[in-house]
Motif scaffolding. Structure first.
Motif, PDB file in Angstrom:
ATOM      1  N   ASN A 311      38.730  75.561  10.263  1.00 28.89           N
ATOM      2  CA  ASN A 311      39.810  74.592  10.493  1.00 28.89           C
ATOM      3  C   ASN A 311      40.834  74.616   9.369  1.00 28.89           C
ATOM      4  O   ASN A 311      41.785  73.834   9.378  1.00 28.89           O
ATOM      5  CB  ASN A 311      39.250  73.176  10.673  1.00 28.89           C
ATOM      6  CG  ASN A 311      38.472  72.697   9.448  1.00 28.89           C
ATOM      7  OD1 ASN A 311      38.574  73.252   8.355  1.00 28.89           O
ATOM      8  ND2 ASN A 311      37.662  71.660   9.643  1.00 28.89           N
ATOM      9  N   PHE A 312      40.639  75.478   8.370  1.00 29.09           N
ATOM     10  CA  PHE A 312      41.598  75.711   7.283  1.00 29.09           C
ATOM     11  C   PHE A 312      41.907  74.472   6.449  1.00 29.09           C
ATOM     12  O   PHE A 312      42.891  74.446   5.714  1.00 29.09           O
ATOM     13  CB  PHE A 312      42.915  76.297   7.833  1.00 29.09           C
ATOM     14  CG  PHE A 312      42.714  77.506   8.693  1.00 29.09           C
ATOM     15  CD1 PHE A 312      42.290  78.690   8.133  1.00 29.09           C
ATOM     16  CD2 PHE A 312      42.935  77.456  10.073  1.00 29.09           C
ATOM     17  CE1 PHE A 312      42.088  79.825   8.924  1.00 29.09           C
ATOM     18  CE2 PHE A 312      42.745  78.575  10.861  1.00 29.09           C
ATOM     19  CZ  PHE A 312      42.318  79.764  10.301  1.00 29.09           C
ATOM     20  N   GLN A 313      41.091  73.447   6.545  1.00 31.45           N
ATOM     21  CA  GLN A 313      41.340  72.227   5.774  1.00 31.45           C
ATOM     22  C   GLN A 313      41.061  72.433   4.277  1.00 31.45           C
ATOM     23  O   GLN A 313      41.739  71.871   3.435  1.00 31.45           O
ATOM     24  CB  GLN A 313      40.474  71.082   6.299  1.00 31.45           C
ATOM     25  CG  GLN A 313      40.965  70.493   7.611  1.00 31.45           C
ATOM     26  CD  GLN A 313      42.313  69.824   7.461  1.00 31.45           C
ATOM     27  OE1 GLN A 313      43.335  70.330   7.939  1.00 31.45           O
ATOM     28  NE2 GLN A 313      42.363  68.698   6.763  1.00 31.45           N
ATOM     29  N   VAL A 314      40.061  73.227   4.001  1.00 30.99           N
ATOM     30  CA  VAL A 314      39.716  73.522   2.610  1.00 30.99           C
ATOM     31  C   VAL A 314      39.708  75.043   2.476  1.00 30.99           C
ATOM     32  O   VAL A 314      40.334  75.747   3.253  1.00 30.99           O
ATOM     33  CB  VAL A 314      38.353  72.916   2.221  1.00 30.99           C
ATOM     34  CG1 VAL A 314      38.444  71.396   2.197  1.00 30.99           C
ATOM     35  CG2 VAL A 314      37.270  73.341   3.209  1.00 30.99           C
ATOM     36  N   ALA A 315      39.043  75.542   1.462  1.00 29.65           N
ATOM     37  CA  ALA A 315      38.933  76.987   1.315  1.00 29.65           C
ATOM     38  C   ALA A 315      38.340  77.572   2.591  1.00 29.65           C
ATOM     39  O   ALA A 315      37.364  77.058   3.138  1.00 29.65           O
ATOM     40  CB  ALA A 315      38.057  77.325   0.113  1.00 29.65           C
ATOM     41  N   SER A 316      38.932  78.659   3.060  1.00 32.52           N
ATOM     42  CA  SER A 316      38.543  79.219   4.341  1.00 32.52           C
ATOM     43  C   SER A 316      37.075  79.615   4.358  1.00 32.52           C
ATOM     44  O   SER A 316      36.532  80.135   3.389  1.00 32.52           O
ATOM     45  CB  SER A 316      39.409  80.436   4.660  1.00 32.52           C
ATOM     46  OG  SER A 316      39.082  80.949   5.928  1.00 32.52           O
ATOM     47  N   THR A 317      36.424  79.360   5.490  1.00 34.30           N
ATOM     48  CA  THR A 317      35.012  79.720   5.647  1.00 34.30           C
ATOM     49  C   THR A 317      34.855  81.145   6.164  1.00 34.30           C
ATOM     50  O   THR A 317      33.742  81.633   6.301  1.00 34.30           O
ATOM     51  CB  THR A 317      34.338  78.748   6.624  1.00 34.30           C
ATOM     52  OG1 THR A 317      35.030  78.791   7.890  1.00 34.30           O
ATOM     53  CG2 THR A 317      34.366  77.333   6.087  1.00 34.30           C
ATOM     54  N   ILE A 318      35.961  81.802   6.455  1.00 35.22           N
ATOM     55  CA  ILE A 318      35.953  83.166   6.991  1.00 35.22           C
ATOM     56  C   ILE A 318      36.741  84.063   6.042  1.00 35.22           C
ATOM     57  O   ILE A 318      37.782  83.661   5.514  1.00 35.22           O
ATOM     58  CB  ILE A 318      36.577  83.212   8.402  1.00 35.22           C
ATOM     59  CG1 ILE A 318      35.714  82.412   9.388  1.00 35.22           C
ATOM     60  CG2 ILE A 318      36.732  84.647   8.890  1.00 35.22           C
ATOM     61  CD1 ILE A 318      36.328  82.290  10.768  1.00 35.22           C
ATOM     62  N   ALA A 319      36.268  85.278   5.833  1.00 35.64           N
ATOM     63  CA  ALA A 319      36.998  86.237   4.995  1.00 35.64           C
ATOM     64  C   ALA A 319      38.004  86.981   5.867  1.00 35.64           C
ATOM     65  O   ALA A 319      37.637  87.876   6.633  1.00 35.64           O
ATOM     66  CB  ALA A 319      36.018  87.209   4.345  1.00 35.64           C
ATOM     67  N   PHE A 320      39.269  86.573   5.783  1.00 33.18           N
ATOM     68  CA  PHE A 320      40.327  87.233   6.534  1.00 33.18           C
ATOM     69  C   PHE A 320      40.864  88.414   5.731  1.00 33.18           C
ATOM     70  O   PHE A 320      41.044  88.321   4.519  1.00 33.18           O
ATOM     71  CB  PHE A 320      41.461  86.260   6.835  1.00 33.18           C
ATOM     72  CG  PHE A 320      41.095  85.179   7.814  1.00 33.18           C
ATOM     73  CD1 PHE A 320      41.211  85.394   9.177  1.00 33.18           C
ATOM     74  CD2 PHE A 320      40.617  83.949   7.372  1.00 33.18           C
ATOM     75  CE1 PHE A 320      40.872  84.399  10.089  1.00 33.18           C
ATOM     76  CE2 PHE A 320      40.269  82.949   8.268  1.00 33.18           C
ATOM     77  CZ  PHE A 320      40.391  83.170   9.630  1.00 33.18           C
ATOM     78  N   VAL A 321      41.124  89.511   6.412  1.00 36.49           N
ATOM     79  CA  VAL A 321      41.643  90.719   5.769  1.00 36.49           C
ATOM     80  C   VAL A 321      43.039  90.993   6.300  1.00 36.49           C
ATOM     81  O   VAL A 321      43.235  91.164   7.507  1.00 36.49           O
ATOM     82  CB  VAL A 321      40.727  91.927   6.039  1.00 36.49           C
ATOM     83  CG1 VAL A 321      41.305  93.191   5.394  1.00 36.49           C
ATOM     84  CG2 VAL A 321      39.318  91.666   5.518  1.00 36.49           C
ATOM     85  N   ASN A 322      44.019  91.022   5.394  1.00 36.75           N
ATOM     86  CA  ASN A 322      45.388  91.330   5.786  1.00 36.75           C
ATOM     87  C   ASN A 322      45.523  92.824   6.038  1.00 36.75           C
ATOM     88  O   ASN A 322      44.975  93.638   5.311  1.00 36.75           O
ATOM     89  CB  ASN A 322      46.361  90.907   4.686  1.00 36.75           C
ATOM     90  CG  ASN A 322      46.278  89.419   4.374  1.00 36.75           C
ATOM     91  OD1 ASN A 322      46.003  88.605   5.259  1.00 36.75           O
ATOM     92  ND2 ASN A 322      46.509  89.064   3.120  1.00 36.75           N
ATOM     93  N   ASP A 323      46.293  93.184   7.065  1.00 39.37           N
ATOM     94  CA  ASP A 323      46.400  94.604   7.401  1.00 39.37           C
ATOM     95  C   ASP A 323      47.796  94.932   7.918  1.00 39.37           C
ATOM     96  O   ASP A 323      48.381  94.176   8.707  1.00 39.37           O
ATOM     97  CB  ASP A 323      45.356  94.972   8.464  1.00 39.37           C
ATOM     98  CG  ASP A 323      45.323  96.459   8.757  1.00 39.37           C
ATOM     99  OD1 ASP A 323      44.895  97.231   7.876  1.00 39.37           O
ATOM    100  OD2 ASP A 323      45.742  96.859   9.866  1.00 39.37           O
ATOM    101  N   GLY A 324      48.338  96.054   7.454  1.00 37.64           N
ATOM    102  CA  GLY A 324      49.576  96.596   8.009  1.00 37.64           C
ATOM    103  C   GLY A 324      50.801  95.729   7.852  1.00 37.64           C
ATOM    104  O   GLY A 324      51.726  95.826   8.668  1.00 37.64           O
ATOM    105  N   GLY A 325      50.846  94.867   6.835  1.00 38.10           N
ATOM    106  CA  GLY A 325      52.007  94.001   6.667  1.00 38.10           C
ATOM    107  C   GLY A 325      51.827  92.614   7.246  1.00 38.10           C
ATOM    108  O   GLY A 325      52.758  91.807   7.233  1.00 38.10           O
ATOM    109  N   GLY A 326      50.620  92.335   7.727  1.00 35.58           N
ATOM    110  CA  GLY A 326      50.305  90.978   8.169  1.00 35.58           C
ATOM    111  C   GLY A 326      49.545  90.251   7.084  1.00 35.58           C
ATOM    112  O   GLY A 326      48.762  90.859   6.363  1.00 35.58           O
ATOM    113  N   SER A 327      49.785  88.954   6.941  1.00 34.14           N
ATOM    114  CA  SER A 327      49.064  88.197   5.913  1.00 34.14           C
ATOM    115  C   SER A 327      48.810  86.780   6.405  1.00 34.14           C
ATOM    116  O   SER A 327      49.556  86.243   7.226  1.00 34.14           O
ATOM    117  CB  SER A 327      49.863  88.154   4.608  1.00 34.14           C
ATOM    118  OG  SER A 327      51.082  87.454   4.783  1.00 34.14           O
ATOM    119  N   LEU A 328      47.734  86.188   5.876  1.00 31.63           N
ATOM    120  CA  LEU A 328      47.350  84.836   6.261  1.00 31.63           C
ATOM    121  C   LEU A 328      47.129  84.012   5.007  1.00 31.63           C
ATOM    122  O   LEU A 328      46.376  84.407   4.121  1.00 31.63           O
ATOM    123  CB  LEU A 328      46.063  84.865   7.100  1.00 31.63           C
ATOM    124  CG  LEU A 328      45.735  83.565   7.847  1.00 31.63           C
ATOM    125  CD1 LEU A 328      46.722  83.360   8.980  1.00 31.63           C
ATOM    126  CD2 LEU A 328      44.311  83.602   8.389  1.00 31.63           C
TER     127      LEU A 328
END
Length: 481
Positions: A311-328
Motif C-alpha cells: 500500500n506504499f504507506q511506509v517503506a515498500s514491502t516489495i523490492a521493485f526493480v527499475n528497468d529501461g528508463g522506468g522508475s518507481l
C-alpha cells in the motif's frame, strides 16, 4: 609492490630528515661515500642460480638491497634466487647517521635453471615450461565487471562495472595477450586498434573517439616486451610488463596487481598513474583463450503461491526493480487524496523521456514460480494526470499508436528467458483511461492459470515503444484471494 613503494618513500623522507638535521647539528657523523658501502656474494655450491649476499659495511644502521630482479630486502644477509641467465646489477644502499650512500656490483648467472621456473604462479600465467608458445589471455567479455573503475585503494569497481558484452565493437574483445616463460616474453596483439581511456586516448596519434562515448580507438603495432611477477604479502601478485606495452584496456599503467589467478581466469587491477586522488583504480577480468566456463544449471525455483501486496504507506514491502528508463518512488505524497483513494502515501511511476526509455517499466522479481491456478487476479489503483504530453508523436513504426498512452499494463513473465521474456509473457492492459482521478483496475490472468513458469511481474504505464515520457501514480497493489 606496495611494501616496496612504502620502503622507498620512507627512505626518501629519512634522507630529507638526515640532511636537515645535519645542517642544524654539526655533531652528526660525516657523510658516507660509496667506498664505505661494501658487500660480498657467493654462488651456492649445489645450485649456482642461488646467490648469498652479505652486507660487510662497517657503518650504517639500515641496509636496503635492490637485487636487480625486482626483489628488495632490508636484511644484512640474503639468499636470492636467479632462475634466468643474465647479468643483474645489485645495489646496496646504507642509511647512516651522516646520510645515505650506495654501491653496486654485477652478478652474472651463466645458465637458466628450468626447475626454478616450475612454480605455480609462473605456470598459471604462462602455461609452464612445456607451453612453448606460452599462454594467451583474452578479455572475459561474458562476465560482469570485465572492465571497471573505482577509487584508489578499493577492492572492486564500485564506480562503474561493465555488463556482459557491453564493449562489443570497441576494439577490446579481440585483444590477445600472451605470456611466455621462455625469456619472460610478453606480446599484445590487437586488430589494428586498441581501446583507450579518454584521458589518454585523445593524445595518441591517429586516435578516434568512440561513437557516443568518451573513450578512444588508437592504432597499435605490438612492441617487444617482457614481464615480471612478484609475490605480495597480501596473497596477490605484482605483474609488470615493460614499456610501452600494456594489458587490454589502456589507461596509462604498465604495472598491475593480480587479485586472483588460476589456470583459466585472471583478475587484475592497476592504479591510473596520472589520475591523482581519489581517482582511479581500473579493473579487468581475463580468461585463457579457448576456455569455456562450465555452466551449472540453476536449482529449479519452487512452485508456490504467496501474498503480493503493497500500500506504499511506509517503506515498500516489495523490492521493485527499475528497468529501461522506468522508475518507481514509493512512500510519495498522494497528489489527489479524494474519491477512491484518500490514503496519504502512494507510489510515483516515471517513464523517462526519449527513445532510450521506450520500453520503460518497473519489475517485481520473485524467487519462486507463481502458482496462479486459483489466485490469478491483481488489483491496482492508478492515477493518470492530464498534464502529461499525450499529443507529441514519436515511437517505433510497428506500434499501433505513436503518442504517450493513458494506459496501464500488467505482465507476467519467465525471467529465465532474460531479454526474450516478452515472447512468452501474459499481458492484461487497460487503455484510454480517464485522467485526474483514482481508478481501481482488476487484471485477470485466469486464462493463463495453467502456466507454471512465471517468476516476474512487470508494471508498464504510458504504452510501449513510445519516446514521450510521463508521470503517473499507483497504489494498493494486491494479488486477490
Amino acid at each position: 609492490m606496495k611494501k616496496i613503494l612504502y620502503t622507498l618513500l620512507w627512505f626518501v623522507c629519512l634522507q630529507t630528515v638526515i640532511t636537515a638535521c645535519k645542517e642544524d647539528d654539526p655533531q652528526l657523523g660525516p657523510a658516507p661515500s660509496s667506498t664505505d658501502v661494501t658487500f660480498t656474494f657467493e654462488y651456492d655450491a649445489s645450485n649456482p642460480n642461488l646467490v648469498r649476499f652479505t652486507n660487510t659495511s662497517a657503518i650504517g644502521f639500515k641496509p636496503i638491497w635492490d637485487f636487480g630482479n625486482g626483489v628488495i630486502s632490508t636484511a644484512n644477509q640474503v639468499t636470492v634466487p636467479y632462475p634466468v641467465e643474465g647479468d643483474y646489477n645489485v645495489k646496496l644502499t646504507l642509511l647512516t647517521a651522516g646520510g645515505i650512500a650506495n654501491s653496486s656490483q654485477v652478478v652474472n648467472i651463466a645458465e637458466t635453471n628450468p626447475l626454478m621456473l616450475d612454480i605455480p604462479s609462473y605456470n598459471m600465467l604462462t602455461g609452464g615450461v612445456d607451453a612453448v608458445d606460452g599462454k594467451t589471455w583474452i578479455i572475459d567479455k561474458e562476465t560482469p565487471g570485465h572492465l571497471g573503475v573505482g577509487p584508489n585503494g578499493g577492492t572492486f569497481p564500485e564506480w562503474y562495472s561493465a555488463a556482459p558484452f557491453e564493449k562489443e565493437n570497441r576494439n577490446f574483445y579481440d585483444d590477445e595477450m600472451t605470456f611466455k616463460l621462455d625469456g619472460f616474453n610478453y606480446s599484445h596483439v590487437v586488430n589494428n586498434f586498441f581501446y583507450a581511456n579518454g584521458g589518454y586516448g585523445a593524445t595518441l596519434p591517429g586516435s578516434v573517439q568512440e561513437p557516443g562515448g568518451g573513450d578512444f580507438f588508437a592504432p597499435w603495432t605490438p612492441q617487444t616486451s617482457t614481464w615480471t611477477l612478484t609475490d605480495n604479502e597480501d596473497g596477490t601478485y605484482g605483474l609488470t610488463v615493460s614499456n610501452p606495452e600494456f594489458i587490454g584496456y589502456y589507461h596509462g599503467a604498465t604495472a598491475y596487481t593480480i587479485i586472483s589467478l588460476s589456470n583459466d581466469e585472471m583478475h587484475i587491477k592497476a592504479v591510473d598513474p596520472n589520475g591523482g586522488d581519489p581517482c582511479c583504480t581500473w579493473y579487468q577480468r581475463l580468461i585463457r583463450k579457448g576456455f569455456t566456463r562450465p555452466v551449472t544449471p540453476p536449482e529449479p525455483l519452487e512452485y508456490k503461491i504467496e501474498d503480493i501486496e503493497d500500500n506504499f504507506q511506509v517503506a515498500s514491502t516489495i523490492a521493485f526493480v527499475n528497468d529501461g528508463g522506468g522508475s518507481l518512488t514509493t512512500n510519495y505524497d498522494n497528489p489527489a487524496p479524494v474519491g477512491l483513494n484518500t490514503s496519504s502515501k502512494v507510489a510515483m511511476y516515471i517513464k523517462a523521456n526519449g527513445a532510450a526509455s521506450q520500453f520503460a517499466n518497473v519489475q517485481i522479481r520473485l524467487d519462486y514460480k507463481m502458482d496462479i491456478t486459483t489466485r490469478n487476479k491483481f488489483k491496482l489503483k492508478v492515477f493518470i494526470p492530464s498534464y502529461n504530453d499525450y499529443t507529441t508523436e514519436g515511437g517505433e513504426p510497428w506500434q499501433s499508436y505513436s503518442t504517450l498512452q493513458k494506459q496501464v499494463a500488467l505482465k507476467l513473465q519467465n525471467r529465465e528467458l532474460a531479454g526474450n521474456a516478452y515472447t512468452t509473457q501474459a499481458e492484461v492492459k487497460f487503455a484510454g483511461l480517464e485522467t485526474d482521478k483514482w481508478l481501481e483496475l482488476e487484471f485477470d490472468f485466469s486464462a493463463f492459470s495453467d502456466r507454471t513458469d512465471f517468476d516476474q511481474i512487470v508494471i508498464q504505464i504510458g504504452g510501449e515503444a513510445i519516446h514521450t515520457g510521463g508521470i503517473f501514480f499507483i497504489d494498493d497493489l494486491e494479488l486477490l484471494d
